[in-house]
Design an enzyme around this catalytic site. Structure first.
Site, PDB file in Angstrom:
ATOM      1  N   ASN A   1       0.967  -1.305  -0.040  1.00  0.00           N
ATOM      2  CA  ASN A   1      -0.147  -0.148  -0.006  1.00  0.00           C
ATOM      3  C   ASN A   1       0.856   1.210   0.010  1.00  0.00           C
ATOM      4  O   ASN A   1       1.474   1.455   1.147  1.00  0.00           O
ATOM      5  CB  ASN A   1      -0.834  -0.012   1.363  1.00  0.00           C
ATOM      6  CG  ASN A   1      -2.032  -1.238   1.153  1.00  0.00           C
ATOM      7  OD1 ASN A   1      -2.916  -1.276   0.456  1.00  0.00           O
ATOM      8  ND2 ASN A   1      -1.546  -1.998   2.139  1.00  0.00           N
ATOM      9  N   GLU A   2       1.015   1.823  -1.194  1.00  0.00           N
ATOM     10  CA  GLU A   2       1.954   2.747  -1.383  1.00  0.00           C
ATOM     11  C   GLU A   2       1.567   4.242  -0.835  1.00  0.00           C
ATOM     12  O   GLU A   2       0.172   4.441  -0.680  1.00  0.00           O
ATOM     13  CB  GLU A   2       2.271   3.100  -2.741  1.00  0.00           C
ATOM     14  CG  GLU A   2       2.727   1.584  -3.502  1.00  0.00           C
ATOM     15  CD  GLU A   2       4.253   1.666  -3.048  1.00  0.00           C
ATOM     16  OE1 GLU A   2       4.867   2.006  -2.123  1.00  0.00           O
ATOM     17  OE2 GLU A   2       5.097   0.801  -3.826  1.00  0.00           O
ATOM     18  N   SER A   3       2.244   5.084  -0.839  1.00  0.00           N
ATOM     19  CA  SER A   3       1.853   6.564  -0.607  1.00  0.00           C
ATOM     20  C   SER A   3       0.690   6.907  -1.616  1.00  0.00           C
ATOM     21  O   SER A   3       0.537   6.622  -2.682  1.00  0.00           O
ATOM     22  CB  SER A   3       2.991   7.583  -0.888  1.00  0.00           C
ATOM     23  OG  SER A   3       3.902   7.256  -0.202  1.00  0.00           O
TER      24      SER A   3
ATOM     25  N   SER B   1      -2.453   5.630  -0.813  1.00  0.00           N
ATOM     26  CA  SER B   1      -3.391   4.570  -0.525  1.00  0.00           C
ATOM     27  C   SER B   1      -4.497   5.031   0.322  1.00  0.00           C
ATOM     28  O   SER B   1      -4.230   5.687   1.302  1.00  0.00           O
ATOM     29  CB  SER B   1      -2.724   3.331   0.061  1.00  0.00           C
ATOM     30  OG  SER B   1      -1.972   2.513  -0.859  1.00  0.00           O
TER      31      SER B   1
END
Ligand code: F6R
Length: 643
Positions: free
Chosen positions: A166-168, A170
């Site tokens: 869950n990247e920046s 998300s």
């Protein structure tokens, strides 16, 4: 805005930390503690005849934890029969038997060594056709729900604060899904995939929502490289999807388990006087005053009583003030760290200098983990030491062969064939090696280990470059030492831990040279990396040699590795450089042609090595300038290791 938050049980001032954070001496003690919490949970569930549902992570962080669990299974009889696991993520597309697959990772590190039932572990499937992924993800979540939800979720954290993948950006209520990987994440992974081009662009990840629903969450982080993001997640004033780990501030049973290095930027470690009453030791005072001056952007000698009082340092002022007295003391100390004579200034009063005046001509041994760290991290000092008449030796600890591109290797092999041809040297051997290397490299699969011939060629290229740098500085062949430490020669990114032979080779060299000064790379940023192993070998060698008479005269200075610089308050010797010396150093770094594309390694930083070195040395000089000391173009920084 400050929130008043005193932990009633411990009296700990938690104003800054919004997530429980436990700091361990090192990652191995931390992993043991997490392993025993997991073991307790599994056993408690066994007693009540329930399943224990674990959410698991991959990456470098949990490796020690899994090793502990395997050990507990083998030695303490810990059974995993009642354990059901769900892994966070998998690259997409990915075959389960690929060396990059998280399925293979989990089997090799945990599942194949414990008695978990094969039907009880779940890892997202990287082989599905794209249109089936969404349905598959829904089923994955439903399966977690069907077994009662996650009892405990284990997490690592990415350099950008990602949890799972869950990247920046998300959403806090994001579901399990196919995601595009962030550039930073891909760069971090690219070292395992032999370059960014081979690194996947997408992955399947458990969503934040399911992670937040876990009954307990343990996020682990090791190494200084994680220290900034740990601070942002734990202390960030707001919960933000820019740093997905900060969502855990809203979980009521989440804990961060970190080692000392990863905790370095937390307020309670970095500026403890803002959290509790501290003992104002010399070091603490220096750190606080320099930090204060940089924070309020004033030269040290311009700090006022009000500055001290307004920044939580009134007790220091009460003890040792007024401000003027403290300022002058710290100013003088910092002034005394500056020395254009890193080997000591002959015939000068050395009572306030970082190095001894005697002996006037010192034997110096510079250890360089890779063949270019010497020039990158201390090129200016290296040259000065030599020019000021010291007997300087440089020891390249590893071959550095892994960091040479395949086409460079071919270019040099080809050169030898042409050379022989041109000068009429009959060498069927050279041609054979060239053909063999060419055939291998043409068919080489991503991440395949190079055949020995190719590795030797790559090592020779770096050896030639290192020698060119040393000649450039002015050294003779007998002052240049190639150690080829065996721990490095795995042919893989992953290196072996320090071994007896590495230590003995290091001891042997120190004994022959009997140096008055040793310089070593004191890089703590990557706890498992090559620099740390090289440093461990030196530390152990020095400890073992300590009782020898020549060691009484041997001082050890640490420069920082290629990525980080010492904190301004830590520096004990700052060697200044003028603009022309900066250019000289740049020329020295340019000898390392094979490293010119060594640009993408840490974070999203895409500067080349020479640019990073220059920026970093200028930054140190800027700090001294801001603090009201002399203005130089650049400075190289050192800390002394007292053994
Ligand atoms: C792995 C995962 C990632 C990693 C993170 C840190 O399953 O989901 O979030 O935990 O990228 O990776 P390492 O531990 O290699 O620094």
């Amino acid at each position: 805005m400050l929130k008043s938050k005193i932990d009633k049980a411990t009296g700990f001032e938690k104003r800054f930390e919004n997530i429980d954070t436990v700091i361990f001496e090192d990652s191995s003690a931390a992993s043991k503690s997490v392993a025993s919490e997991i073991a307790d949970l599994i056993k408690a569930k066994q007693i009540t005849k329930e399943s224990c549902v674990l959410g698991l992570a991959t990456g470098s962080t949990p490796k020690g934890l899994y090793a502990q669990l395997v050990r507990m299974h083998r030695e303490d009889g810990l059974s995993f029969k009642n354990v059901i696991t769900f892994n966070l993520d998998e690259y997409y597309p990915m075959e389960p038997d690929s060396i990059h697959s998280y399925v293979r990772f989990m089997k090799e590190l945990l599942f194949d060594h414990v008695d978990i039932l094969p039907e009880n572990y779940n890892i997202p499937d990287g082989t599905l056709p794209k249109k089936k992924i969404s349905g598959y993800c829904d089923d994955y979540e439903a399966k977690i729900k069907a077994v009662g939800g996650l009892d405990l979720q284990i997490l690592g954290i990415g350099g950008n604060g990602h949890i799972g993948f869950n990247e920046s950006g998300s959403l806090q209520n994001s579901r399990t899904r196919l995601v595009a990987l962030d550039h930073i994440t891909r760069v971090a992974a690219s070292k395992d995939f032999s370059g960014l081009n081979n690194t996947p662009r997408t992955a399947i990840t458990l969503g934040i929502k399911k992670i937040m629903e876990a009954k307990r969450v343990i996020l682990m982080a090791w190494g200084e490289g994680k220290s900034n993001i740990i601070r942002a997640s734990v202390e960030g004033g707001e919960v933000t999807n820019k740093v997905p780990a900060s969502f855990l501030q809203e979980h009521n049973n989440a804990v961060f388990v970190v080692d000392k290095e990863a905790s370095r930027k937390l307020t309670r470690i970095n500026t403890p006087w803002l959290v509790e009453k501290v003992e104002w030791t010399e070091d603490m005072t220096r750190k606080a005053v320099l930090g204060l001056a940089l924070h309020v952007k004033k030269p040290i000698l311009m700090l006022t009583d009000a500055d001290y009082i307004e920044h939580g340092m009134s007790d220091l002022l009460a003890d040792s003030g007024p401000a003027y007295d403290i300022n002058i003391e710290i100013f003088n100390k910092l002034q005394n760290t500056i020395s254009g004579w890193p080997g000591g200034k002959p015939n000068a009063d050395d009572s306030k200098r970082p190095e001894r005046a005697q002996p006037a001509k010192k034997r110096v041994l510079i250890f360089s983990p890779h063949p270019d760290d010497d020039i990158i991290s201390m090129g200016g000092t290296f040259k000065r030491l030599h020019e000021q008449g010291n007997e300087v030796h440089v020891a390249y600890q590893t071959s550095g062969n892994i960091a040479v591109a395949d086409d460079e290797a071919l270019r040099f092999a080809n050169f030898v064939v042409d050379y022989n041809d041109r000068f009429g040297i009959e060498s069927k051997e050279a041609e054979k090696i060239y053909t063999k290397a060419l055939k291998f490299l043409k068919n080489k699969k991503a991440s395949e280990i190079d055949i020995p011939e190719v590795r030797y060629i790559k090592g020779l290229i770096r050896k030639g470059e290192a020698r060119a740098t040393s000649y450039f500085v002015g050294l003779q062949d007998e002052q240049i030492h190639f150690m080829n430490l065996p721990f490095y020669e795995t042919g893989k990114i992953e290196k072996n831990p320090v071994g007896e032979e590495d230590i003995e080779l290091t001891m042997a060299l120190i004994e022959v040279i009997k140096p008055h000064q040793i310089y070593a790379a004191g890089d703590l940023a990557d706890p498992h990396g090559t620099h740390k192993v090289c440093l461990d070998a030196i530390f152990e060698a020095v400890r073992r040699l300590k009782s020898k008479p020549f060691m009484k005269d041997c001082w050890v200075w640490l420069y920082r590795g290629a990525w980080q610089e010492w904190g301004i308050d830590e520096i004990e010797m700052a060697v200044p450089m003028g603009p022309d010396q900066v250019l000289e150093k740049r020329r020295g770094i340019f000898k390392h042609q094979s490293q010119k594309d060594g640009v993408v390694f840490q974070g999203s930083d895409s500067r080349e090595f020479w640019q990073r070195a220059e920026d970093r040395n200028k930054e140190t000089a800027d700090f001294y300038d801001t603090l009201g000391l002399a203005r130089y173009a650049a400075m190289e920084a050192f800390v002394r290791w007292h053994y």
